[in-house]
Write a protein that holds these residues in place. Structure first.
Motif, PDB file in Angstrom:
ATOM      1  N   ALA A 209       0.832  -1.203   0.000  1.00 20.42           N
ATOM      2  CA  ALA A 209       0.000   0.000   0.000  1.00 20.42           C
ATOM      3  C   ALA A 209       0.867   1.253   0.000  1.00 20.42           C
ATOM      4  O   ALA A 209       0.556   2.249  -0.674  1.00 20.42           O
ATOM      5  CB  ALA A 209      -0.930  -0.008   1.210  1.00 20.42           C
ATOM      6  N   VAL A 210       1.957   1.229   0.749  1.00 22.93           N
ATOM      7  CA  VAL A 210       2.891   2.356   0.767  1.00 22.93           C
ATOM      8  C   VAL A 210       3.527   2.517  -0.611  1.00 22.93           C
ATOM      9  O   VAL A 210       3.588   3.622  -1.159  1.00 22.93           O
ATOM     10  CB  VAL A 210       3.972   2.146   1.842  1.00 22.93           C
ATOM     11  N   THR A 211       4.002   1.408  -1.160  1.00 21.78           N
ATOM     12  CA  THR A 211       4.627   1.454  -2.485  1.00 21.78           C
ATOM     13  C   THR A 211       3.654   1.977  -3.532  1.00 21.78           C
ATOM     14  O   THR A 211       4.006   2.849  -4.341  1.00 21.78           O
ATOM     15  CB  THR A 211       5.119   0.052  -2.866  1.00 21.78           C
ATOM     16  N   SER A 212       2.433   1.484  -3.522  1.00 20.89           N
ATOM     17  CA  SER A 212       1.438   1.902  -4.514  1.00 20.89           C
ATOM     18  C   SER A 212       1.115   3.389  -4.399  1.00 20.89           C
ATOM     19  O   SER A 212       0.959   4.087  -5.409  1.00 20.89           O
ATOM     20  CB  SER A 212       0.159   1.073  -4.363  1.00 20.89           C
ATOM     21  N   ALA A 213       1.006   3.891  -3.169  1.00 23.89           N
ATOM     22  CA  ALA A 213       0.706   5.311  -2.981  1.00 23.89           C
ATOM     23  C   ALA A 213       1.811   6.185  -3.547  1.00 23.89           C
ATOM     24  O   ALA A 213       1.541   7.236  -4.152  1.00 23.89           O
ATOM     25  CB  ALA A 213       0.504   5.594  -1.491  1.00 23.89           C
ATOM     26  N   LEU A 214       3.051   5.773  -3.379  1.00 25.29           N
ATOM     27  CA  LEU A 214       4.174   6.546  -3.910  1.00 25.29           C
ATOM     28  C   LEU A 214       4.241   6.441  -5.433  1.00 25.29           C
ATOM     29  O   LEU A 214       4.499   7.438  -6.125  1.00 25.29           O
ATOM     30  CB  LEU A 214       5.480   6.059  -3.284  1.00 25.29           C
TER      31      LEU A 214
ATOM     32  N   ALA B 274      -6.122   5.717   6.095  1.00 25.84           N
ATOM     33  CA  ALA B 274      -6.627   6.983   5.552  1.00 25.84           C
ATOM     34  C   ALA B 274      -6.110   8.182   6.327  1.00 25.84           C
ATOM     35  O   ALA B 274      -6.070   9.300   5.801  1.00 25.84           O
ATOM     36  CB  ALA B 274      -8.159   6.986   5.554  1.00 25.84           C
ATOM     37  N   ASP B 275      -5.701   7.970   7.571  1.00 28.43           N
ATOM     38  CA  ASP B 275      -5.277   9.073   8.425  1.00 28.43           C
ATOM     39  C   ASP B 275      -3.816   9.462   8.228  1.00 28.43           C
ATOM     40  O   ASP B 275      -3.399  10.507   8.729  1.00 28.43           O
ATOM     41  CB  ASP B 275      -5.494   8.705   9.897  1.00 28.43           C
ATOM     42  N   TRP B 276      -3.047   8.629   7.525  1.00 29.10           N
ATOM     43  CA  TRP B 276      -1.633   8.973   7.392  1.00 29.10           C
ATOM     44  C   TRP B 276      -1.025   8.651   6.023  1.00 29.10           C
ATOM     45  O   TRP B 276      -0.150   9.389   5.560  1.00 29.10           O
ATOM     46  CB  TRP B 276      -0.800   8.263   8.461  1.00 29.10           C
ATOM     47  N   LEU B 277      -1.481   7.579   5.360  1.00 30.66           N
ATOM     48  CA  LEU B 277      -0.786   7.158   4.151  1.00 30.66           C
ATOM     49  C   LEU B 277      -0.870   8.190   3.022  1.00 30.66           C
ATOM     50  O   LEU B 277       0.168   8.541   2.434  1.00 30.66           O
ATOM     51  CB  LEU B 277      -1.301   5.792   3.696  1.00 30.66           C
ATOM     52  N   PRO B 278      -2.043   8.727   2.681  1.00 31.18           N
ATOM     53  CA  PRO B 278      -2.053   9.765   1.644  1.00 31.18           C
ATOM     54  C   PRO B 278      -1.223  10.984   2.041  1.00 31.18           C
ATOM     55  O   PRO B 278      -0.532  11.578   1.195  1.00 31.18           O
ATOM     56  CB  PRO B 278      -3.541  10.134   1.517  1.00 31.18           C
ATOM     57  N   ALA B 279      -1.275  11.348   3.335  1.00 25.62           N
ATOM     58  CA  ALA B 279      -0.512  12.504   3.791  1.00 25.62           C
ATOM     59  C   ALA B 279       0.989  12.265   3.672  1.00 25.62           C
ATOM     60  O   ALA B 279       1.747  13.159   3.256  1.00 25.62           O
ATOM     61  CB  ALA B 279      -0.885  12.831   5.240  1.00 25.62           C
ATOM     62  N   VAL B 280       1.445  11.066   4.013  1.00 23.79           N
ATOM     63  CA  VAL B 280       2.868  10.753   3.909  1.00 23.79           C
ATOM     64  C   VAL B 280       3.313  10.740   2.450  1.00 23.79           C
ATOM     65  O   VAL B 280       4.372  11.277   2.093  1.00 23.79           O
ATOM     66  CB  VAL B 280       3.181   9.404   4.585  1.00 23.79           C
ATOM     67  N   ALA B 281       2.502  10.135   1.579  1.00 25.01           N
ATOM     68  CA  ALA B 281       2.858  10.091   0.156  1.00 25.01           C
ATOM     69  C   ALA B 281       2.902  11.491  -0.443  1.00 25.01           C
ATOM     70  O   ALA B 281       3.819  11.822  -1.207  1.00 25.01           O
ATOM     71  CB  ALA B 281       1.866   9.210  -0.601  1.00 25.01           C
ATOM     72  N   ASP B 282       1.928  12.335  -0.098  1.00 22.16           N
ATOM     73  CA  ASP B 282       1.933  13.721  -0.586  1.00 22.16           C
ATOM     74  C   ASP B 282       3.138  14.481  -0.035  1.00 22.16           C
ATOM     75  O   ASP B 282       3.792  15.251  -0.756  1.00 22.16           O
ATOM     76  CB  ASP B 282       0.646  14.435  -0.176  1.00 22.16           C
ATOM     77  N   TRP B 283       3.393  14.290   1.256  1.00 21.81           N
ATOM     78  CA  TRP B 283       4.522  14.976   1.886  1.00 21.81           C
ATOM     79  C   TRP B 283       5.837  14.581   1.214  1.00 21.81           C
ATOM     80  O   TRP B 283       6.682  15.438   0.926  1.00 21.81           O
ATOM     81  CB  TRP B 283       4.563  14.629   3.374  1.00 21.81           C
ATOM     82  N   MET B 284       6.031  13.301   0.961  1.00 26.09           N
ATOM     83  CA  MET B 284       7.263  12.837   0.334  1.00 26.09           C
ATOM     84  C   MET B 284       7.393  13.389  -1.086  1.00 26.09           C
ATOM     85  O   MET B 284       8.467  13.835  -1.506  1.00 26.09           O
ATOM     86  CB  MET B 284       7.304  11.298   0.309  1.00 26.09           C
ATOM     87  N   SER B 285       6.284  13.380  -1.814  1.00 31.04           N
ATOM     88  CA  SER B 285       6.318  13.900  -3.179  1.00 31.04           C
ATOM     89  C   SER B 285       6.723  15.370  -3.181  1.00 31.04           C
ATOM     90  O   SER B 285       7.565  15.807  -3.982  1.00 31.04           O
ATOM     91  CB  SER B 285       4.934  13.724  -3.817  1.00 31.04           C
ATOM     92  N   GLU B 286       6.152  16.136  -2.275  1.00 27.58           N
ATOM     93  CA  GLU B 286       6.472  17.564  -2.212  1.00 27.58           C
ATOM     94  C   GLU B 286       7.898  17.785  -1.740  1.00 27.58           C
ATOM     95  O   GLU B 286       8.617  18.628  -2.281  1.00 27.58           O
ATOM     96  CB  GLU B 286       5.501  18.275  -1.266  1.00 27.58           C
ATOM     97  N   ALA B 287       8.341  17.007  -0.758  1.00 22.98           N
ATOM     98  CA  ALA B 287       9.686  17.177  -0.226  1.00 22.98           C
ATOM     99  C   ALA B 287      10.750  16.865  -1.273  1.00 22.98           C
ATOM    100  O   ALA B 287      11.850  17.431  -1.244  1.00 22.98           O
ATOM    101  CB  ALA B 287       9.877  16.284   0.986  1.00 22.98           C
ATOM    102  N   LEU B 288      10.409  15.963  -2.212  1.00 20.47           N
ATOM    103  CA  LEU B 288      11.348  15.603  -3.270  1.00 20.47           C
ATOM    104  C   LEU B 288      11.182  16.472  -4.510  1.00 20.47           C
ATOM    105  O   LEU B 288      11.801  16.205  -5.538  1.00 20.47           O
ATOM    106  CB  LEU B 288      11.184  14.135  -3.628  1.00 20.47           C
ATOM    107  N   GLY B 289      10.326  17.482  -4.422  1.00 20.21           N
ATOM    108  CA  GLY B 289      10.188  18.447  -5.505  1.00 20.21           C
ATOM    109  C   GLY B 289       9.348  18.003  -6.658  1.00 20.21           C
ATOM    110  O   GLY B 289       9.512  18.480  -7.796  1.00 20.21           O
ATOM    111  N   MET B 290       8.417  17.071  -6.396  1.00 21.13           N
ATOM    112  CA  MET B 290       7.547  16.586  -7.473  1.00 21.13           C
ATOM    113  C   MET B 290       6.454  17.618  -7.777  1.00 21.13           C
ATOM    114  O   MET B 290       5.985  18.324  -6.902  1.00 21.13           O
ATOM    115  CB  MET B 290       6.913  15.275  -7.049  1.00 21.13           C
TER     116      MET B 290
END
Length: 331
Positions: free
Chosen positions: A146-151, A315-331
């Motif tokens: 699920a983590v991999t798929s979200a990323l 739902a309480d953390w996985l989308p937020a973590v994936a979005d946060w990582m994407s933004e932190a990496l400049g996506m």
């Protein structure tokens, strides 16, 4: 631990890993003792292998191979003795089933192995950033789909790995407190100049340690990662698992004594997101809040009703973590 308690304890972890909850209940309902865990889950995995061979389409076959990989992985969570052959076989079959699944469903996936790691690089070849997903003490690369798929859905390339003492490498290696050196080898092998890291459970410690040591880590997130361990306070099941994965009691105690992020935390220069579940209370394990507080760019997300790995609260953390990582990496 009796079989009902074992089944209840692993329910959210198993379903978060992708097991059908109804099938999980059917399999665990048939257990008469905890010692039968591995055999029951292995039988369920092999039923999916049969369905894959009989599938009417390649997609269905790939999905069944993927399901088999997850069932084989959860089979390794049973109460095995030290380096039991059945656990080793289940981990090997999980690895083989995932290989067959990706050959069908994601033929562009690339296997990358090194002296102390093995895993799959997935996602677009021209992705602007790569994230390494790091499992925990008794986890493996087949668990955190699920983590991999979200990323992947956010356009990132993702490398899901087994390291020392984990998954397909558990039979031949033991856990090591300098895991950051292994992640350094992964980054070298991937040929990227900067990466994001997501660490689950003990993988959170590995990720934070790596972020403190390697300037190529551009962003890091931990989920249920420990800040510090206290061997003497561990409950017996955790002590037994670590003893098995470390190769003996003395090695396990020494490993636990070295898990302490007090010194590395202030040296983490990259953005860091720490996620904890409020119901994740394991004796001898200090949660991640001090890590977020001590890291210069640390942020903290607490889900009050989340359990260990927060499988009951995606739902309480996985989308937020994936979005946060994407933004932190400049996506």
């Amino acid at each position: 631990m009796n079989v009902a308690d074992l089944a209840a304890e692993n329910l959210t972890r198993a379903t978060a890993a992708g097991l059908d909850p109804h099938e999980y209940q059917r399999v665990t309902a048939e257990l008469t003792s905890a010692d039968g865990w591995g055999q029951a889950f292995t039988r369920a995995a092999r039923r999916h292998l049969v369905r894959a061979e009989q599938a009417a389409s390649p997609i269905s076959a790939g999905e069944h191979y993927q399901a088999a990989a997850r069932w084989f992985h959860i089979a390794t969570l049973g109460p095995y003795t030290d380096r039991a052959p059945a656990e080793t076989q289940a981990a090997a079959e999980a690895d083989a089933a995932m290989r067959r699944a990706l050959e069908i469903l994601e033929p562009g996936a690339r296997r990358v192995d090194g002296p102390a790691f093995a895993g799959w690089l997935r996602g677009p070849a021209d992705a602007p950033a790569t994230v390494v997903v790091v499992p925990g003490l008794d986890s493996g690369k087949e668990e955190f789909h699920a983590v991999t798929s979200a990323l992947l859905r956010r356009g990132l390339a993702v490398f899901t790995m087994d390291g020392p003492g984990q998954g397909s490498l558990a039979a031949t290696t033991t856990v090591r407190p300098d895991y950051h050196q292994v992640i350094g080898q992964v980054v070298d092998a991937l040929g990227v100049g900067r990466v994001g890291l997501v660490g689950l459970s003990l993988g959170g410690y590995y990720v934070a340690q790596s972020a403190a040591h390697d300037p190529r880590v551009a962003a890091a997130a931990t989920v249920s990662g420990p800040f510090r361990l206290d061997w003497d306070a561990f409950p017996p099941p955790l002590r037994n698992i670590l003893t098995r994965r470390a190769g003996g009691t003395r090695a396990a105690r020494d490993f636990a004594d070295r898990v302490d992020l007090s010194a590395p935390a202030p040296r983490i220069a990259c953005p860091l997101l720490v996620v904890d579940g409020g119901q994740d209370d394991i004796s001898g394990v200090t949660c991640g809040e001090p890590l977020a507080r001590l890291a210069p760019r640390g942020e903290y997300l607490l889900v009050p009703y989340g359990d260990h790995l927060l499988g009951n609260a995606h739902a309480d953390w996985l989308p937020a973590v994936a979005d946060w990582m994407s933004e932190a990496l400049g996506m």
